[in-house]
Design an enzyme around this catalytic site. Structure first.
Site, short mmCIF file in Angstrom:
data_model
loop_
_atom_site.label_atom_id
_atom_site.label_comp_id
_atom_site.label_asym_id
_atom_site.label_seq_id
_atom_site.Cartn_x
_atom_site.Cartn_y
_atom_site.Cartn_z
N CYS A 1 0.91 -1.27 0.03
CA CYS A 1 0.00 0.07 0.02
C CYS A 1 0.80 1.29 -0.05
O CYS A 1 2.11 1.18 0.45
CB CYS A 1 -0.96 0.04 1.28
SG CYS A 1 -1.94 -1.49 1.33
N ARG B 1 5.28 0.17 -6.19
CA ARG B 1 5.23 -0.79 -4.88
C ARG B 1 4.34 -1.97 -4.92
O ARG B 1 4.62 -2.75 -4.23
CB ARG B 1 4.63 0.42 -3.65
CG ARG B 1 5.64 1.24 -3.19
CD ARG B 1 5.03 2.33 -2.54
NE ARG B 1 4.73 1.72 -1.04
CZ ARG B 1 5.45 2.09 0.09
NH1 ARG B 1 6.30 2.82 -0.18
NH2 ARG B 1 5.17 1.36 1.04
N TRP C 1 -2.84 -2.71 -1.49
CA TRP C 1 -2.47 -4.06 -1.87
C TRP C 1 -3.34 -4.94 -0.76
O TRP C 1 -2.94 -5.04 0.39
CB TRP C 1 -1.04 -4.16 -1.52
CG TRP C 1 -0.33 -5.55 -2.08
CD1 TRP C 1 0.16 -5.69 -3.13
CD2 TRP C 1 -0.23 -6.70 -1.25
NE1 TRP C 1 0.89 -7.26 -3.28
CE2 TRP C 1 0.42 -7.53 -2.08
CE3 TRP C 1 -0.39 -6.97 0.03
CZ2 TRP C 1 1.11 -8.79 -1.46
CZ3 TRP C 1 0.28 -8.05 0.64
CH2 TRP C 1 0.77 -9.08 -0.11
N ASN D 1 -1.93 2.24 5.79
CA ASN D 1 -1.10 1.14 5.32
C ASN D 1 -0.71 0.18 6.72
O ASN D 1 -0.61 0.93 7.58
CB ASN D 1 0.33 1.58 4.78
CG ASN D 1 0.42 2.23 3.87
OD1 ASN D 1 -0.50 2.13 3.10
ND2 ASN D 1 1.40 2.94 3.00
N GLY D 2 -0.87 -0.96 6.40
CA GLY D 2 -0.36 -1.88 7.59
C GLY D 2 -1.62 -2.69 7.83
O GLY D 2 -2.47 -3.14 7.07
N GLU E 1 19.13 -16.60 -6.26
CA GLU E 1 18.61 -15.28 -6.41
C GLU E 1 18.45 -15.38 -8.32
O GLU E 1 17.24 -14.93 -8.58
CB GLU E 1 19.84 -14.18 -6.42
CG GLU E 1 19.62 -13.08 -6.99
CD GLU E 1 18.16 -12.22 -6.19
OE1 GLU E 1 17.94 -12.80 -5.26
OE2 GLU E 1 17.93 -11.14 -6.58
N LYS F 1 14.63 -14.51 -9.43
CA LYS F 1 14.44 -13.34 -10.31
C LYS F 1 13.43 -14.00 -11.36
O LYS F 1 12.61 -13.24 -12.02
CB LYS F 1 15.73 -12.95 -10.93
CG LYS F 1 16.80 -12.08 -10.29
CD LYS F 1 16.02 -10.52 -10.24
CE LYS F 1 15.29 -10.18 -9.19
NZ LYS F 1 15.75 -10.33 -7.54
N GLU G 1 9.86 -14.72 -10.34
CA GLU G 1 8.93 -13.44 -9.85
C GLU G 1 8.52 -12.57 -11.21
O GLU G 1 7.34 -11.86 -10.84
CB GLU G 1 9.75 -12.64 -8.75
CG GLU G 1 10.72 -11.90 -8.96
CD GLU G 1 11.46 -11.17 -7.89
OE1 GLU G 1 10.88 -10.89 -6.83
OE2 GLU G 1 12.61 -10.77 -7.91
N HIS H 1 19.19 -36.16 -4.32
CA HIS H 1 18.46 -36.79 -3.06
C HIS H 1 16.99 -36.64 -3.10
O HIS H 1 16.12 -36.27 -2.18
CB HIS H 1 18.75 -36.37 -1.82
CG HIS H 1 20.17 -36.46 -1.62
ND1 HIS H 1 20.69 -37.82 -1.21
CD2 HIS H 1 21.43 -35.85 -1.41
CE1 HIS H 1 21.97 -37.71 -0.81
NE2 HIS H 1 22.68 -36.62 -1.21
N LYS I 1 7.05 -4.30 -3.61
CA LYS I 1 8.33 -3.88 -3.41
C LYS I 1 8.68 -3.81 -1.97
O LYS I 1 9.84 -4.27 -1.72
CB LYS I 1 8.48 -2.40 -3.98
CG LYS I 1 9.84 -1.80 -3.98
CD LYS I 1 10.74 -2.60 -5.10
CE LYS I 1 12.30 -2.29 -4.93
NZ LYS I 1 12.97 -3.05 -5.65
C1 G6P Z 1 9.81 -8.08 -1.19
C2 G6P Z 1 10.56 -7.54 -2.79
C3 G6P Z 1 11.98 -8.18 -2.79
C4 G6P Z 1 12.74 -7.97 -1.64
C5 G6P Z 1 12.21 -8.60 -0.21
C6 G6P Z 1 12.81 -7.91 0.83
O1 G6P Z 1 9.53 -9.36 -1.40
O2 G6P Z 1 9.81 -7.75 -3.87
O3 G6P Z 1 12.57 -7.85 -4.07
O4 G6P Z 1 14.04 -8.80 -1.86
O5 G6P Z 1 10.80 -7.65 -0.33
O6 G6P Z 1 12.63 -6.72 0.86
P1 G6P Z 1 13.84 -5.56 1.60
O7 G6P Z 1 13.33 -4.41 1.28
O8 G6P Z 1 13.82 -5.99 2.98
O9 G6P Z 1 14.96 -5.95 1.02
#
Ligand code: G6P
Length: 609
Positions: A2, A27, A75, A101-102, A481, A485, A488, A504, A604
């Site tokens: 949000c 976001r 969101w 937000n929250g 990672e 990537k 996502e 395994h 985000k």
């Molecule tokens: C969300 C984002 C990720 C990020 C994660 C942790 O899931 O989409 O890209 O790695 O949060 O966020 P931070 O701001 O704590 O690194």
């Protein structure tokens, strides 16, 4: 997640709010709304879907008149994305509008109580409870009502409140969810994120937990939870607005991938002086470091993956045990933390609620906290004993790239500085590693110059429905990672495995046509990794290899296609290897026509547990 924007001044509020919301789009959100007060009273427009749809609805109404208002991108948590569940929420008498937000944790209990007094709710959200509770407590003084309501609610919130009885002021309040106030000539703004208001002012302050603010066009008052005045320190936001714009690239993600050499350079250069790493920001004595019993790395998402790479780097350099925990697990696993434990908290946003809560738990248990954060002044930065900022600039694409790379660079700086202080690194090794670190930005440029080859390989492999990333040691950390990537942003199924673990169980999923991305750049385990690559190849997998240039030929004999990065110090390998993985994910997602910068369901900055 949000987003909030608020404006009070002498100009029309609606265009400012809509523009602010557009800047918060990155976001992640599923609906949006605005409330403006003017000669037509309190006007609220909200809708499921994109800001564009909201702007069209505002236009259809002939605009909204008034110079005070609130905007929100939602969101969904409590209640599906819908027009009715979108914010702002308005109390039953139509006089108090709220954006939030929250999560209000005890919303059900308060809702039941209010319903027993005859209040009718229209949405399924926790936020509507705040609007109705404010009306319940309101007896002519909105600040009084706000303090009473806040004493009754539990949970996390950043709140923006507009009451039709005092239409010259906005009220803001915060607990565990970021909120900033911005100051200008004849106006004030509030926002969950500076990007929403940077166009209007660079003079801001960050609300702290429990604080309440009252904003009019010309004044700003901040109070604590008992309405005692609080003096706030102003901060200047010094990044350029262009940093939050695409600058000719099709997507923020590609722009941010391409910015990595600069971001890494900006992060390391000021901290290297006279052949030494100097972390002026930190006050950890050599004795304290030598006596550490453990380093506990705490993070979420990609930051957690940096933690996975950091474990290999820091254990090797510092000879101390390093444990890596997902923040959401750390809090509830009864972690073994003592006064001799250093909690290393990694977060781009500095606001991820799980990470923030874990930080507080680590502190409560006696650890000192060192954080690696990108957003200056964020909650995690402020609550840490020491903070090392990643100078990546604003990162807008949901999928992180340059923040990840700069976090890795800071880990390397920490490794070098601490190893020297602790006496666990020799002069020669120190000089070699430092020289390699200083050369990274140039090598990153070299890797990026081959992006057309990666685009070509993406065009070959983009149709594989399921992708496995395998590697050992630091290659494994990068595989995690690379896999994240890809899934996502392209929505393809993908998993990352330690190459030796595949046999395994998971190897049963490998069949003709499965795509395996084999990371084989780590020299000490190279042969072992290649044995695992042969295992998947002989079961019919298509294999895309990633290695360092000197090993290209050896890898090329086994795999279908090979990507290479230049050789660097073995501990710095992830910094180079991650870039082709980011580009591969980007081009695959592009070929699938995905919404790369705003992938479905993702946010985000995740400010709910
Ligand atoms: C969300 C984002 C990720 C990020 C994660 C942790 O899931 O989409 O890209 O790695 O949060 O966020 P931070 O701001 O704590 O690194």
């Amino acid at each position: 997640m949000c987003g909030i924007v608020g404006f009070v001044g002498r100009k029309e509020a609606a265009p400012i709010l809509l523009e602010g919301l557009r800047r918060l789009e990155y976001r992640g959100y599923d609906s949006a709304g605005v409330a403006v007060y003017g000669s037509d009273g309190l006007q609220v427009v909200k809708t499921k879907g994109r800001i564009q749809a909201l702007a069209e609805q505002v236009e259809t109404r002939g605009g909204l008149n008034g110079s005070i208002g609130l905007g929100h991108t939602r969101w969904a948590t409590h209640g599906a994305p819908s027009d009715i569940n979108s914010h702002p929420h308005v109390s039953e008498n139509g006089r108090i509008a709220v954006v939030h937000n929250g999560i209000i944790e005890n919303y059900a209990e308060i809702r039941e109580f209010l319903e027993s007094t005859g209040v009718h709710f229209v949405s399924e959200t926790d936020t509507e409870v705040v609007a109705q509770l404010l009306e319940y407590y309101y007896q002519g003084n909105i600040l009084d009502a706000v303090t009473k309501a806040l004493h009754r609610i539990r949970g996390a919130y950043a709140l923006g409140i507009l009451c039709a009885d005092c239409p010259d002021r906005l009220i803001a309040a915060r607990k565990d969810s970021p909120l900033i106030l911005g100051f200008g000539e004849g106006f004030h703004v509030l926002a969950s994120d500076v990007t929403a208001v940077i166009e209007h002012t660079r003079d801001v302050c960050y609300l702290d937990d429990g604080e309440i603010a009252e904003l009019t066009a010309d004044h700003c008052w901040v109070y604590d939870a008992y309405l005692r005045p609080v003096e706030k320190e102003h901060r200047h936001v010094d990044w350029e607005i262009s940093a939050a714009e695409k600058g000719g690239y099709e997507h923020f993600m590609l722009k941010e991938i391409m910015e990595q050499p600069k971001a890494v350079r900006d992060t390391i250069t000021p901290r290297i002086r006279d052949g030494k790493v100097v972390l002026d920001e930190l006050e950890f004595s050599p004795e304290y470091l030598k006596n550490l019993d453990k380093i506990y790395i705490i993070a979420c998402g990609s930051s957690y993956h940096v933690g996975m790479a950091a474990k290999y780097v820091l254990e090797r350099l510092l000879r101390k045990p390093v444990e890596v925990a997902l923040a959401s697990e750390f809090r509830y696993c009864d972690p073994i933390v003592t006064e001799k434990t250093l909690a290393l908290v990694i977060s781009q946003s500095g606001e991820t609620i799980d990470t923030l809560a874990a930080l507080r738990e680590a502190k409560r248990l006696g650890a000192r906290v060192l954080s690696i954060v990108n957003v200056v002044g964020s909650s995690i930065a402020r609550e840490s004993d020491g903070v090392l900022y990643t100078w990546a600039g604003p990162e807008i694409a949901v999928a992180t790239t340059k923040a990840y790379s700069t976090q890795l660079a800071v880990v390397d700086l920490i490794g070098l500085a601490f190893a020297r202080a602790m006496g666990t690194i020799g002069e020669e090794e120190y000089a070699k590693l430092l020289a390699a670190l200083e050369d990274l930005p140039r090598q990153l440029e070299e890797v990026l110059s081959h992006r057309e080859q990666i685009q070509y390989l993406a065009s070959i492999y983009f149709n594989h429905p399921s992708v496995f990333f395998i590697g050992r040691n630091l290659d494994y950390a990068v595989g995690l990672e690379g896999s994240l990537k890809l899934k996502e942003i392209s929505y393809l199924h993908s998993e990352a495995y330690a190459a030796g673990e595949l046999k395994h169980g998971t190897i049963s999923l490998i069949e003709s046509g499965t795509l395996v991305v084999a990371l084989a750049g780590c020299r000490p385990v190279f042969e072992k990794t290649m044995s695992n690559v042969v295992e998947v190849k002989s079961r019919g997998a298509d294999v895309l290899g990633l290695t360092i240039a000197p090993l290209e030929e050896a890898v090329g004999k086994v795999v279908d296609h090979t990507l290479t990065v230049p050789e660097t110090h073995p501990l710095l390998l992830p910094s180079l290897e991650v870039v082709p993985m980011q580009l591969f994910a980007y081009y695959v997602a592009l070929m699938h026509g995905c919404d790369i910068d705003k992938p479905r369901n993702l946010a985000k900055s995740v400010t709910v547990e």
